[in-house]
Write an enzyme that holds these catalytic residues in place. Structure first.
Site, PDB file in Angstrom:
ATOM      1  N   TYR A 191      -2.772  -5.082   6.467  1.00 45.43           N
ATOM      2  CA  TYR A 191      -2.816  -3.953   5.528  1.00 45.43           C
ATOM      3  C   TYR A 191      -1.724  -4.055   4.474  1.00 45.43           C
ATOM      4  CZ  TYR A 191      -1.760   0.250   3.202  1.00 45.43           C
ATOM      5  OH  TYR A 191      -1.468   1.099   2.195  1.00 45.43           O
ATOM      6  N   GLU A 224       5.087   1.028   1.320  1.00 39.17           N
ATOM      7  CA  GLU A 224       3.979   0.752   2.238  1.00 39.17           C
ATOM      8  C   GLU A 224       4.444   0.709   3.685  1.00 39.17           C
ATOM      9  OE1 GLU A 224       0.971   0.962   1.606  1.00 39.17           O
ATOM     10  OE2 GLU A 224       1.071   1.009  -0.573  1.00 39.17           O
ATOM     11  N   ASP A 242      -6.597   0.616   5.689  1.00 34.55           N
ATOM     12  CA  ASP A 242      -5.856   1.432   6.648  1.00 34.55           C
ATOM     13  C   ASP A 242      -6.819   2.460   7.254  1.00 34.55           C
ATOM     14  OD1 ASP A 242      -6.372   3.178   4.652  1.00 34.55           O
ATOM     15  OD2 ASP A 242      -4.318   3.809   4.325  1.00 34.55           O
TER      16      ASP A 242
END
Length: 432
Positions: A122, A39, A140
């Site tokens: 996020y 991520e 996102d």
DNA sequence: AATCCGGGGTA
DNA sequence: TACCCAGGATT
């Protein structure tokens, strides 16, 4: 918006994802550390770009503990070329927090994960949902685009307040027990179908109830105000060639601990005369397009730039070099800045006899000779060395602590931003 | 809320 | 060329 449209959306999207999801290296299992690394790498970076970096990174730092214990320089080297290098430094700091505060295990706890360095709203949502299947939104750019279109939301997604409201909407859409797959489904749809330009509505699993498309607004959504254009900067860089014991090597330096490209390595360089000053002159202001050939720069300007470069490095960094020739140009685009890097070949060291001769020829050179002389005297005060022995300053002058001589074989030991990687690789090819 | 932080793909 | 991208930290 009807409840049925929302339920339809979640159900169909989840089903579509489970049939169509891509095979990606971070989908092998649900190890929270692997999810976390992926991520962070995927922030502002495309899947295809990330994959090779991710493979190398996980190979080298397979656990939070391995990452926590690694030298930072190795982590940066592994990140070299990927950009946003603070991500790498923050990720390692986060891994160290996991080791020291959570016994090396990424905690199944939203607040604790959010508190980790480099983990924002996020990434926290992504880790909690994908690794632990907790019903947290992970919003996102993809998700904001998909939801803006499907629900025909015309709020400006550049505003932080819009992201917050979309997070609430996204949270309300998560199907029971399927948070991880649903959040990934939203992003997968945004990446593969509901793309920024020319969305593939005809293959979209939720087209039937997409309000944006029904309103004919799929092409203008999401609404996003434009960012300021990056400001141009001229940089004058030195390829300093070594002699004597440093023959075949060139000089690099490490950037400061904070700010732009923190702790990355680079060619010594300075800011050129400001663009604004250049535009004050009577020169025609032509906007050069990226990729187009630059206007030919007069030799006079080349010599001025070389001179400024050598004098500034002598005056500000106590690095004595003298100009040789122009080598080439490279461009480096940041999100808020564009560097036009003019690269000059220079020789290390400075011969005082030569400087004295030059003194008669040019006032500019005289300045440089005077400065170099002062610098030389400063460097050798302690040793009481006679100035006459300056001919091979190479072996006498000591370098600032953040400077190194390197050859091509040393490139793997230092992390460079792309612009200097390109320059150095091309340079090593030409000297072979 | 605005700014700083890279680099590459896309149409 | 302009836009976008699996954003976060700092101020």
């Amino acid at each position: 918006m009807t409840t049925e449209a929302a339920e339809y959306f979640s159900r169909e999207l989840l089903g579509w994802y489970r049939q169509n999801k891509r095979v990606l290296p971070w989908r092998m299992n649900r190890d929270p550390y692997r999810i976390w690394v992926s991520e962070v790498m995927l922030q502002q970076t495309r899947v295809d770009t990330v994959i090779p970096y991710y493979e190398r990174f996980m190979d080298k730092f397979p656990t939070a503990e391995a990452l926590a214990e690694a030298p930072e320089a190795e982590v940066l080297k592994c990140w070299e070329g990927l950009g946003y290098y603070s991500r790498a430094r923050n990720l390692q700091a986060g891994a160290q927090e996991v080791v020291s505060r959570h016994d090396g295990v990424v905690p199944d706890d939203k607040a604790a994960v959010s508190a980790l360095r480099g983990v924002g709203p996020y990434t926290a949502g992504a880790i909690m949902s994908i690794a632990f299947n907790r019903p947290e939104p992970a919003v996102d750019g993809n998700v904001m685009r998909v939801l803006s279109r499907y629900f025909c939301l015309e709020d400006d997604i550049a505003k932080p307040s819009t992201r917050v409201s979309i997070e609430k909407l996204a949270a309300s859409l998560i199907p029971e027990g399927a948070a991880g797959d649903f959040n990934q489904a939203l992003m997968e749809l945004g990446a593969l179908v509901c793309t920024p330009k020319s969305p593939g509505c005809l293959t979209c699993p939720v087209m039937a109830h997409c309000e944006g498309r029904m309103a004919g607004k799929e092409h203008i959504l999401p609404i996003k105000t434009k960012a300021k254009p990056p400001r141009p900067e001229l940089r004058l860089a030195a390829l300093v060639t070594g002699t004597g014991s440093h023959a075949g090597k060139i000089l690099i330096r490490q950037r400061p601990d904070t700010g732009l490209l923190a702790r990355m390595w680079e060619l010594p360089h300075i800011a050129g005369p400001s663009i604004a000053a250049a535009e004050d002159s009577d020169m025609p202001k032509k906007r050069r397009r990226a990729g187009a050939k630059a206007e030919p720069v007069p030799q006079r300007v080349r010599e001025e730039q070389m001179d400024i470069l050598c004098r500034t490095l002598a005056g500000e960094e106590r690095v004595l070099i003298r100009p040789t020739s122009w080598w080439g140009e490279a461009e480096h685009v940041f999100s808020h800045l564009v560097w036009d890097v003019q690269v000059y070949i220079t020789e290390f060291g400075f011969m005082l006899e030569e400087a004295a001769a030059a003194q008669e020829a040019s006032a500019l050179l005289a300045d440089r000779a005077a400065e170099a002389h002062a610098v030389y005297a400063w460097q050798h005060d302690a040793g009481n060395e006679p100035a006459a022995e300056a001919a091979e300053a190479d072996n006498l002058a000591s370098l600032p602590a953040n400077y190194r001589w390197i050859g091509p074989e040393d490139m793997s030991n230092y992390a460079f931003p792309n612009v200097f990687l390109r320059i150095l690789r091309e340079y090593w090819e030409t000297v072979d």
